[in-house]
Design a protein around this motif. Sequence first.
Motif, PDB file in Angstrom:
ATOM      1  N   ARG A 180      -7.613   4.506   9.369  1.00 56.59           N
ATOM      2  CA  ARG A 180      -9.023   4.134   9.291  1.00 56.59           C
ATOM      3  C   ARG A 180      -9.321   3.330   8.022  1.00 56.59           C
ATOM      4  O   ARG A 180     -10.001   2.302   8.075  1.00 56.59           O
ATOM      5  N   LEU A 181      -8.805   3.788   6.881  1.00 59.80           N
ATOM      6  CA  LEU A 181      -9.207   3.196   5.608  1.00 59.80           C
ATOM      7  C   LEU A 181      -8.308   2.055   5.163  1.00 59.80           C
ATOM      8  O   LEU A 181      -8.743   1.142   4.477  1.00 59.80           O
ATOM      9  N   VAL A 182      -7.043   2.125   5.531  1.00 65.04           N
ATOM     10  CA  VAL A 182      -6.096   1.165   4.975  1.00 65.04           C
ATOM     11  C   VAL A 182      -5.538   0.210   6.023  1.00 65.04           C
ATOM     12  O   VAL A 182      -5.642  -1.000   5.897  1.00 65.04           O
ATOM     13  N   ASN A 193      -6.648   9.090   8.272  1.00 63.33           N
ATOM     14  CA  ASN A 193      -7.318   8.458   7.135  1.00 63.33           C
ATOM     15  C   ASN A 193      -6.700   7.120   6.803  1.00 63.33           C
ATOM     16  O   ASN A 193      -7.383   6.154   6.505  1.00 63.33           O
ATOM     17  N   LEU A 237       0.769   3.517  -3.108  1.00 64.38           N
ATOM     18  CA  LEU A 237      -0.604   3.908  -3.397  1.00 64.38           C
ATOM     19  C   LEU A 237      -1.056   5.005  -2.433  1.00 64.38           C
ATOM     20  O   LEU A 237      -1.679   5.996  -2.833  1.00 64.38           O
ATOM     21  N   CYS A 238      -0.728   4.827  -1.167  1.00 63.67           N
ATOM     22  CA  CYS A 238      -1.118   5.830  -0.166  1.00 63.67           C
ATOM     23  C   CYS A 238      -0.417   7.157  -0.429  1.00 63.67           C
ATOM     24  O   CYS A 238      -1.026   8.220  -0.323  1.00 63.67           O
ATOM     25  N   SER A 288       1.511  12.936  -3.524  1.00 66.28           N
ATOM     26  CA  SER A 288       0.082  13.208  -3.682  1.00 66.28           C
ATOM     27  C   SER A 288      -0.180  14.620  -4.195  1.00 66.28           C
ATOM     28  O   SER A 288      -1.244  14.921  -4.712  1.00 66.28           O
ATOM     29  N   HIS A 346      -9.276  -4.653   0.453  1.00 70.44           N
ATOM     30  CA  HIS A 346     -10.444  -4.729   1.330  1.00 70.44           C
ATOM     31  C   HIS A 346     -11.513  -3.693   0.985  1.00 70.44           C
ATOM     32  O   HIS A 346     -12.539  -3.623   1.632  1.00 70.44           O
ATOM     33  N   HIS A 403       0.779  -1.234   0.000  1.00 68.15           N
ATOM     34  CA  HIS A 403       0.000   0.000   0.000  1.00 68.15           C
ATOM     35  C   HIS A 403       0.810   1.284   0.000  1.00 68.15           C
ATOM     36  O   HIS A 403       0.255   2.349  -0.208  1.00 68.15           O
ATOM     37  N   PRO A 447      -8.328  -2.061   8.433  1.00 67.93           N
ATOM     38  CA  PRO A 447      -8.945  -3.245   7.822  1.00 67.93           C
ATOM     39  C   PRO A 447      -7.956  -4.385   7.596  1.00 67.93           C
ATOM     40  O   PRO A 447      -8.315  -5.542   7.734  1.00 67.93           O
ATOM     41  N   LEU A 493      -2.055   8.828  -3.457  1.00 66.72           N
ATOM     42  CA  LEU A 493      -3.412   9.338  -3.257  1.00 66.72           C
ATOM     43  C   LEU A 493      -3.500  10.278  -2.063  1.00 66.72           C
ATOM     44  O   LEU A 493      -4.568  10.785  -1.747  1.00 66.72           O
ATOM     45  N   GLY A 494      -2.372  10.478  -1.380  1.00 68.61           N
ATOM     46  CA  GLY A 494      -2.371  11.403  -0.245  1.00 68.61           C
ATOM     47  C   GLY A 494      -3.114  10.865   0.963  1.00 68.61           C
ATOM     48  O   GLY A 494      -3.650  11.624   1.759  1.00 68.61           O
ATOM     49  N   ILE A 495      -3.143   9.535   1.102  1.00 66.69           N
ATOM     50  CA  ILE A 495      -3.822   8.952   2.261  1.00 66.69           C
ATOM     51  C   ILE A 495      -2.797   8.822   3.382  1.00 66.69           C
ATOM     52  O   ILE A 495      -1.855   8.053   3.273  1.00 66.69           O
ATOM     53  N   ARG A 508      -9.181  11.316 -10.909  1.00 63.98           N
ATOM     54  CA  ARG A 508      -8.126  12.204 -10.405  1.00 63.98           C
ATOM     55  C   ARG A 508      -7.846  13.327 -11.408  1.00 63.98           C
ATOM     56  O   ARG A 508      -7.528  14.445 -11.025  1.00 63.98           O
TER      57      ARG A 508
END
Lengths: 538, 260
Positions: free
Chosen positions: A455-457, A452, A442-443, B82, B98, A439, A460, A446-448, B159
Amino acid sequence: MPVRSTDPRVTAGVIALAVIALLIGGAFAGLVVEGARDPSGAASAFDPYLLRVVRFTLWQALLSTLLSVVPALFVARALSRHPRFFGRGFILQLFTVPLALPAIVAALGILALYGRAGYFAGILSQVSGQSWPGIYGLSGILVAHVFFNLPLSVRLFLEALGTVPADQWRLASQLGMGARPAFRLIEWPVLRAALPGVAGLVFMLCITSFTIVLTLGGGPAATTLEVAIYQALRFDFDPARAVTLTLLQIGLTFVVVLALMRLGANTVGDANLPVAPRRYLSAGAAETSLNALLIIAALLFVAGPMAATVASGLGADLGRLAGESAVRQATLTSAVLALLAALLSVALSLSLIMARRALALSRGIGARTLLEHATDTGAGFVLVVPPIVIGAGWFLLLRTVSDVFAIAPVMVVAVNAVMAMPFAIRAVRPAYDAASERHERLCAQLGISGWNRLRLVDWPSLRRPLATGFAFAMALSLGDLGVIALFGSDSVQTLPYLLLARMGSYRTADAAGLALLLGFVCLALVLAADWLGRGERT
Amino acid sequence: MTSARKAGAEKGAAVRLEQVSFSYGETSFVFDVEFAASKITAIMGPSGSGKSTLLNLVAGFETPRSGRVLIGGADVGAEPPSARPVSMVFQENNLFAHLSVERNVGLGRSPSLRLTAADHAAVAEALKRVGLAGKEQRLPRELSGGERQRVALARVLVRDRPVLLLDEPFASLGPALRDDMLDLVAGVHVERGMTVLFVTHQPEDARRIGQNMAFLDNGTVAATGVAADFFDRSGPEAFRRYLGAGPFGDGSRDVARKRT
């Protein structure tokens, strides 16, 4: 990948390290303050008695290690030679139970079996021709240590044997190797490689064993450093002596851990069950019966105290116990403290894991920084500084400024949390690192980040391993009789503390009932941890 | 959203690497190259020549030791991945396993997944465009490999950044499926006009959608030019050697699934 120095994961790791440092540093401060106040007292604590305690500590650890590890070699080999027989899975599962069982529960089970009034007392009296004196002292300590460490060693050796590639076995069978040459040429090399690590781990566990020695050790002749620290603080109230004992214990464990690291030992001990690969060598009749005998003997030795715990526990007046307010209060206290300790443990572990990963990513392939080293091995400090030592340090530090018994809950939660960290880290780190591998880019893209991301990545994908770590930490904390032995009082009692008190006042049936309850809860937790961890892997 | 994005949301932005040096262990790279705005540039070269590294430098996953990375004329060196006007599709792990298809795409709009009605509409529209309408609630494991990459492309659409980096995203797909995906990329390119940098090991891929070519060798850009010229007999010597004999060289042997 560049990770900004303000990465919240690194901050979390630094905070976690600070908490650990505070806990250990406070203990050392207590020792130093006390030692400075009464240096001559601390020095005069070096007497023949102290030397005897040190000698006994080492001697019992050495014997326990030998008696656990050597038979384990052969039991593991027997189990690996017969990958399929009825009940094999059950035996391996049973061998994980001692890991879950609180030491005080096991001690009680052993007494119920081999004690003066135990189930075997009659037979043993007849065999020895005199009234059976019970199993207190060195023999009791050894039996208990072997009960815990034989199954652990068997599992670790089995794991080592599992690393032999299937092709080697195919080759061996093609070349017509018998049992003996196969052992010498195939099994012994991997066992020998695993031996120092396993023996070192067992030695370490025995040298810092507190509860077993406290409950089964008999009087001054069979006392280890940890128990002597406890006695110096709780009974003799001799702080100067406690300082000397504690420093000696730290020195001793430090030397052992250093030696262990040299040997590349695995200092945590895994709860995983090894899988049985296919075997291509068939065992002859003589070997098969010998192996069966070995396995049955080990099985009986391990299952005996468990069965005795259940039997004597069921013999107690469980209804009355459940109605007793002291029992209810202790159960509640235990549950709350263990819950908090497990939460703290998992939070601290996750912080270190995240920080370690973030630092490793930002470093690329350069040299590791001191901080990264600390996040990697920080939790290992607790191995060098056992819970009793931390407890003793804080006890000495706080006794002058406040009522030490009032801070019992804080100490129990903090120390148990840190104590369980190596296990929690083991449950969570591989999952976190694997998830991060998938991840991370990807994070970043996407600026995660921050909350966030949690919580999101992360949540879970880490739910299950975190639950595993949590359940394990909670089981360890529930069953622990270390810090609470120092800080416990009538106002703050946990189940193990209450159990010890009932044992001390010879209310054996009560103790047996409580042991059953405690053992059952811890076992359920560890089984849950195992199940959760397994689900993740498939 | 960043200023860079506003500047180039409709059109593509030129990507320029000025004497960008980078090293990983023993291997070192120096890139000095400009990729034209709104064109599809295929990037080829032997394994280890620095193709992925070049994209990672543009995306911000790697930090150059020296030199500047400019997108649409602006130096993006200090910006985290980002914030750069860039989307990237990897060979694998483009999706969170997930999260549903819809949420995976939605992350392209908001990293906290707090989506407005307009965002939801954009997500639905993008999924329709890549041919995944009706599969919004699926999890990645319920999709085929090609469908997963379509989800990643849908996220690229929502995006809406002026630069798209493709790091062998279709390398693990079969030939027919790969052609479909390439055509999808080409179609999206016609609609959005973003700059596309496309790393591939397959000469057919480059010929199918590549307008320009860049050939990397030994950690540096060895040749650049128009794709058609590259596959001509007058193409750069090193490139023809890389392709070897065959129709346009049978270079596809080198390769197919590089772990990234």
